[in-house]
Design an enzyme around this catalytic site. Structure first.
Site, short mmCIF file in Angstrom:
data_model
loop_
_atom_site.label_atom_id
_atom_site.label_comp_id
_atom_site.label_asym_id
_atom_site.label_seq_id
_atom_site.Cartn_x
_atom_site.Cartn_y
_atom_site.Cartn_z
CB CYS A 34 -1.12 -0.10 1.31
SG CYS A 34 -2.37 -1.38 0.91
CD GLU A 134 -3.85 0.12 -5.25
OE1 GLU A 134 -3.09 0.04 -4.44
OE2 GLU A 134 -5.19 -0.06 -5.55
#
Length: 179
Positions: A34, A134
């Site tokens: 992340c 993403e």
């Protein structure tokens, strides 16, 4: 959830330190974390360093992550690899330049593995798919701006992000960035 973590690279930074850290932050854990640094925002002429980052990334070793001296393991599963490759392939058609393309990498020992080699996409703009989504893989998106304020505005206008960084020797630039 999604992440698009940015780093601003100012011309006054320690170039070698910045390049080494960009490679580690973008490609460590095969970009599957992340806090991976997915987007480098080059200010002024620092965009000329992109090819040097690519040379450093080419030296990374891919393989079984349990083995010694391996820098990149395969991505977690087949569908993730397919998604990463699809996002990389959108870039040229939208006007970006793929400086280093790891989308077709096949490991000689693990031909069925879900490997994606380090990939660097330059001349990315905010309207491109590779920036808006993403990627969650070993892909570094490179963007160009003229000023620190433009870089800050770019970051603040992105819907995603867990963290940001700045490479500079200037205390005032760092304070402006922080604030």
């Amino acid at each position: 959830m999604g992440a698009k973590n940015h780093a601003i690279i100012l011309p006054d930074c320690d170039k070698e330190d910045a390049l080494n850290n960009l490679v580690g932050a973008a490609f460590g854990a095969s970009g599957q974390r992340c806090m991976a640094l997915t987007t480098a925002v080059f200010v002024g002429d620092t965009h000329k360093w992109v090819d040097e980052i690519a040379e450093k990334a080419k030296s990374l070793k891919l393989g079984d992550g349990k083995e010694k001296d391996i820098d990149l393991a395969p991505v977690a599963y087949k569908e993730l690899k397919e998604r990463i490759v699809k996002l990389i392939k959108t870039a040229p058609g939208e006007g970006a330049r793929v400086v280093l393309d790891g989308s077709d990498y096949v490991h000689p020992k693990f031909s069925q593995g879900n490997f994606v080699a380090p990939t660097i996409i330059d001349n990315v703009t905010p309207d491109m798919t590779c920036y808006k989504e993403e990627i969650f893989g070993p892909v570094l998106i490179c963007m160009r701006v003229n000023t620190l304020q433009e870089a800050i505005d770019l970051i603040n206008n992105n819907a995603w992000g867990n963290g940001t960084a700045i490479f500079t020797k200037s205390g005032s630039a760092a304070r402006k960035f922080q604030n």
